[in-house]
Design a protein around this motif. Structure first.
Motif, short mmCIF file in Angstrom:
data_model
loop_
_atom_site.label_atom_id
_atom_site.label_comp_id
_atom_site.label_asym_id
_atom_site.label_seq_id
_atom_site.Cartn_x
_atom_site.Cartn_y
_atom_site.Cartn_z
N GLU A 1 9.60 2.51 -11.62
CA GLU A 1 9.01 1.65 -12.55
C GLU A 1 10.22 0.63 -12.74
OE1 GLU A 1 8.71 3.10 -16.51
OE2 GLU A 1 7.46 1.27 -17.20
N PHE A 2 9.73 -0.74 -12.78
CA PHE A 2 11.00 -1.53 -13.27
C PHE A 2 10.36 -2.66 -14.14
CE2 PHE A 2 9.92 -3.08 -8.91
CZ PHE A 2 9.70 -4.46 -9.24
N PHE A 3 11.31 -3.45 -14.58
CA PHE A 3 11.03 -4.23 -15.66
C PHE A 3 11.06 -5.86 -15.17
CE2 PHE A 3 11.67 -0.42 -17.51
CZ PHE A 3 10.65 -0.15 -18.01
N ALA B 1 0.99 -1.16 0.00
CA ALA B 1 0.11 0.05 -0.04
C ALA B 1 0.72 1.25 -0.08
CB ALA B 1 -0.97 -0.05 1.28
N LYS B 2 2.01 1.45 0.75
CA LYS B 2 2.81 2.60 0.92
C LYS B 2 3.58 2.90 -0.40
CE LYS B 2 3.19 2.33 5.71
NZ LYS B 2 3.55 0.83 6.25
N GLU B 3 3.46 2.05 -1.49
CA GLU B 3 4.34 2.29 -2.64
C GLU B 3 3.55 2.07 -4.09
OE1 GLU B 3 6.65 -1.79 -2.53
OE2 GLU B 3 7.43 -0.20 -1.32
N CYS B 4 2.28 2.37 -3.92
CA CYS B 4 1.33 2.24 -5.09
C CYS B 4 1.16 3.32 -5.73
CB CYS B 4 -0.07 1.65 -4.83
SG CYS B 4 0.06 -0.05 -4.42
N ALA B 5 1.27 3.64 -7.02
CA ALA B 5 0.76 4.68 -7.82
C ALA B 5 -0.63 4.66 -8.13
CB ALA B 5 1.87 4.73 -9.19
N VAL B 6 -1.39 5.35 -7.85
CA VAL B 6 -2.88 5.48 -7.87
C VAL B 6 -3.41 6.18 -9.06
CG1 VAL B 6 -5.02 5.37 -6.50
CG2 VAL B 6 -2.68 5.39 -5.43
N VAL B 7 -4.29 5.43 -9.86
CA VAL B 7 -4.82 6.27 -11.09
C VAL B 7 -6.41 6.46 -10.57
CG1 VAL B 7 -5.77 6.08 -13.40
CG2 VAL B 7 -3.35 5.00 -12.74
N THR B 8 -6.77 7.79 -10.60
CA THR B 8 -8.01 8.21 -10.24
C THR B 8 -8.89 9.13 -11.14
OG1 THR B 8 -6.95 10.36 -9.40
CG2 THR B 8 -6.91 8.64 -7.81
N THR C 1 2.84 -5.78 -8.71
CA THR C 1 3.22 -7.26 -8.78
C THR C 1 1.49 -7.91 -9.19
OG1 THR C 1 3.69 -9.48 -7.80
CG2 THR C 1 2.55 -7.75 -6.28
N SER C 2 1.53 -9.01 -9.75
CA SER C 2 0.17 -9.25 -10.39
C SER C 2 -0.82 -10.27 -9.84
CB SER C 2 0.30 -9.35 -11.84
OG SER C 2 1.02 -8.36 -12.49
N GLU C 3 -0.28 -10.86 -8.57
CA GLU C 3 -0.91 -11.98 -7.95
C GLU C 3 -2.39 -11.92 -8.19
OE1 GLU C 3 1.67 -11.06 -6.89
OE2 GLU C 3 3.05 -12.72 -6.69
N GLN D 1 4.74 -13.74 -17.37
CA GLN D 1 4.65 -12.65 -18.20
C GLN D 1 5.92 -11.87 -18.17
OE1 GLN D 1 1.32 -9.80 -17.73
NE2 GLN D 1 1.73 -9.34 -15.56
N TRP D 2 6.25 -11.00 -19.06
CA TRP D 2 7.43 -9.92 -19.07
C TRP D 2 6.48 -8.55 -19.09
CZ3 TRP D 2 12.40 -11.22 -18.54
CH2 TRP D 2 12.66 -12.46 -18.99
N ALA D 3 6.85 -7.91 -18.12
CA ALA D 3 6.07 -6.60 -17.81
C ALA D 3 6.85 -5.36 -17.23
CB ALA D 3 4.78 -7.05 -16.99
N ASN D 4 6.13 -4.26 -17.11
CA ASN D 4 6.70 -3.42 -16.29
C ASN D 4 5.84 -3.16 -15.06
OD1 ASN D 4 4.51 -2.63 -17.84
ND2 ASN D 4 5.01 -0.45 -18.17
N VAL D 5 6.45 -2.80 -13.80
CA VAL D 5 5.38 -2.71 -12.58
C VAL D 5 6.03 -1.30 -12.03
CG1 VAL D 5 5.22 -5.10 -12.21
CG2 VAL D 5 7.56 -4.41 -11.62
#
Lengths: 512, 512
Positions: A171-173, A91-98, A127-129, A152-156
């Protein structure tokens, strides 16, 4: 001549290791800081290294029965809330789209403000769990649908307050594998299988010796039952967690309602795993092999394994030399290293010889070949190896070069691994007392930037919050898998901090 | 037998083309709608197709001198504001990040709310001109630093109100090339070079015949001086814009301050281009080749080019047959198609024969080989081609199969292209009157779902807002490049809508 001018990178590792790292990244043109908090731009040379890593690992992931797919970048807030430990961890490190559009602020200057407020915000996946779990719940009905083995290969994105290129970026890959199984046993086997894949990949491709082990409870992935990891030692003695493989039990299956009808017709929750490595590996690569002249690349992940530098003072010379270089390149490209054709480049730019030479040293190209008009007449080339002192050159005939090019690449590949392994062994020590432990992590050897290394200590979970660890900024890195560190295996003992029973020695280190 | 049961996909194209499309996607397990507004999950079979497309195009992009790199996902709002037309074009569809963490709402139910408000919001990139321009401005000092030829494979987001899998999704995947040049001429050459690459790629890999052309001003990329495109015709007669290549002039260089010292030592703005194709191409692939039995794949992008289906009633039979299948697979994998080893799979699942057979038909596998115990004794196989009626099968010996497998794949690859080209020609017509134009786009031929197609009309820019176009939902698709559509080339004329002068016929169509 000042001391600094002896090296292409300033400061040297000994002078200032963290700053040396940033200067190596800069000099090799691997990455820049982006104008977005904590994010990076991966430049072409850095990205070409990542592509080689991706291709190599992707093949290993597919060869072990996995397939690739692609899940959404955004995760509804309500999904994240489903697994209590998980959300707590992220929760403390999430970028939030509003919002889903922009509109004019009406200030007459063209300034924009967010508009179209979303009913439910989204976070950019850390992460995508949870989002993958949603699909698995739909796809899985019966035991016949299991296992599901997807990568999956992704950016997170994980908002980073103290970013460092490759090592910690917002952002990392990465690749993230997510699997679902019929039984607990099968899921644990999968977790360990992928740990082995990571060990093999980092060893055979990146020349990184790693210790595989289990994380102590305080270092587990939020929501996992067990986290396994690979830990590498950097040239300053710190540990780098280079990859993780999680056994998630039924925690996420319960959160996402992933159920199946088992062979007896009963409804069961699936057993899941997840595992990943990231662009952080590039940071590990740099900090393991590079020296005071810049980047050193293991040939398997070198975008150019050989660079040919034509030298010529006048136009006529240059033309003749260039033609010879092109012939040489064609011949070398027919040679193979590790089952692939050699990657050879010619740098025909009109730069001063020294500038060009150091350019490729700093970028870590394994073999440099210089050819001038006189070499041409004598049928010789002048060769430099990136694993030897930069000014050291040997002269050889074209024929010798042809027979030895891929042999030398192999020597460099295995030599880097041996050197890194020797370094690790040199800085790994069994420690049984608080005094020795403090000494190990506090002092720096003369003429070295290394502080500490891996301390192998008997340990008990009761010591997790021991103040000495916080004071020294040292943490338990992993409980080594049997056979990984024979020197650590001396049976049971007593925790050096609490005196409580210990089943085996574990690895302590400062870490990135 | 009802009419529907004659086909694996219901409804058929004729019955309901848009719904047929969705059913093909579903039956082939290509993608799902995600629980995120307008986004998709690309399933393993769909993603494997995308990987083959990516690999093929990536090589072509590199062979034309470009390198890959990676720029940030997020763009500061102030960057977007720099180019007026650009922001105007994208503001209405931007996902906006306004916070960088979550915190408990305090409702006692674990509900989270956004926290840590950002000083300046970010948008998730809808395209990367502005963020890449920021790097180019730093990297480029002199004409010696030019050209810069960079591509990136990335996810982008444009908030989509009427999403359709692959064709229009909020998050989609693409490559975006961004180049900077010393001169206008060189930048235009680059724009056209990449247009050619796209034409070649879609034709030779996807078997899509495309028309290359210039966009009319109303259809240009926001901020571009000229937009070129490739347009394909789907089986319902609608056009699909399958790729674009933009000449950006100095617009973005001025917005991002990309300047260089030219050969005379004067400061100049660079000339830039951008070009991209997206996962939309998968939608184009489906709508061009597929039939009422499901997906049809050109062999070059088929994850499995040949599937072998062992048939056996009892355990002993099955074992013998399976061994023969494995031998066959090994032999076939030694064959080559388009310079690569054949991709061959065995489906040994215990399903009813019919179910297994249709599973692979619906997934578009080019060649299906069935082997039963009797075939085995006779040394025969039973072969079906996906470009022929699904129930049509031929019997051949193993030796015949070996010599003809890659020949048949070639026939399928070129056959699909010819068929699509013939379809396009059949539905392309020169039109010179409003009545004929209206008739062309309003009526549907008997037993066909095709409405209209490509109308080649003389045209003048003054007709851009003509109400007839809006009424019929028809738009100018492109001004064809010379030689692309010889049938359209009959010199100058008069705009069929305004009577004003026209330099050449252009393509009108309904579009996706």
């Amino acid at each position: 001549m000042t001391k600094q001018s002896l090296h292409a990178i300033s400061p040297t590792r000994e002078e200032n290791y963290p700053e040396w790292y940033l200067q190596v990244v800069k000099a090799a043109e691997l990455a820049d800081n982006a104008p977005v908090r904590g994010c990076m731009v991966i430049r072409p040379w850095g990205y070409a290294i990542w592509e080689l890593m991706k291709n190599g690992l992707d093949k290993m992931i597919k060869d072990t029965g996995h397939v690739n797919a692609c899940f959404p970048l955004l995760i509804p807030l309500s999904f994240l809330e489903k697994e209590a430990e998980h959300v707590e961890g992220f929760a403390k490190e999430c970028a939030v789209v509003t919002h889903h559009r922009l509109e004019s602020s009406g200030d007459g200057k063209g300034t924009l403000v967010p508009a179209g407020k979303l009913e439910e915000p989204y976070v950019i996946r850390p992460t995508s769990e949870t989002i993958i779990g949603h699909s698995y719940a739909k796809w899985i009905q019966s035991w016949r649908d299991l296992p599901i083995l997807i990568n999956q290969w992704a950016n997170v994105m994980r908002w980073e307050m103290r970013p460092r290129l490759f090592l910690r970026t917002s952002e990392f890959f990465w690749q993230e594998g997510h699997t679902a199984h019929e039984t607990e046993k099968e899921a644990i086997e999968e977790t360990l299988k992928m740990l082995d894949v990571y060990e093999e990949f980092t060893r055979d491709w990146l020349a990184l010796p790693v210790v595989t082990g289990r994380k102590t409870p305080d270092e587990r992935f939020p929501g996992a039952v067990e986290t396994w990891c690979i830990e590498a030692m950097m040239q300053d003695g710190k540990a780098l967690q280079a990859g993780t493989s999680h056994f998630l039990g039924q925690n996420f299956a319960k959160a996402s309602d992933i159920t199946f009808l088992d062979r007896e017709g009963e409804t069961q929750h699936a057993w899941t795993t997840s595992w990943g490595v990231t662009t952080r590996l590039i940071g590990g690569l740099i900090m393991t092999h590079s020296d005071d002249d810049g980047l050193v690349l293991p040939p398997r992940v070198a975008p150019e394994q050989i660079v040919i530098l034509p030298i010529g003072r006048n136009e006529e010379d240059r033309q003749r030399v260039l033609e010879a270089c092109q012939q040489l390149k064609s011949s070398l490209q027919e040679q193979q290293f590790m089952g692939e054709k050699l990657r050879v480049a010619i740098d025909a730019r009109e730069l001063r010889g020294g500038e060009k030479f150091w350019y490729h040293v700093k970028r870590g190209v394994p073999l440099r070949i210089e050819i001038g008009p006189r070499d041409l007449e004598q049928g010789l080339v002048c060769l430099g190896r990136r694993d030897r002192p930069s000014r050291e050159k040997v002269t050889m005939s074209h024929a010798e070069l042809m027979t030895s090019a891929s042999v030398m690449l192999k020597e460099i590949q295995t030599g880097l691994l041996s050197r890194a392994l020797a370094f690790r062994q040199q800085h790994t020590r069994k420690i049984d007392s608080v005094e020795e432990f403090r000494e190990f992590f506090s002092s720096t050897a003369e003429g070295s930037s290394v502080q500490g290394g891996f301390a192998l200590c008997h340990w008990n979970e009761a010591a997790i919050d021991h103040p000495l660890l916080k004071e020294l900024k040292v943490s338990p890195r992993c409980i080594p898998v049997a056979g990984q560190l024979p020197e650590a295996e001396d049976g049971e003992g007593r925790c050096f901090l609490t005196g409580k029973p210990s089943l085996q020695r574990i690895v302590f280190a400062k870490s990135y």
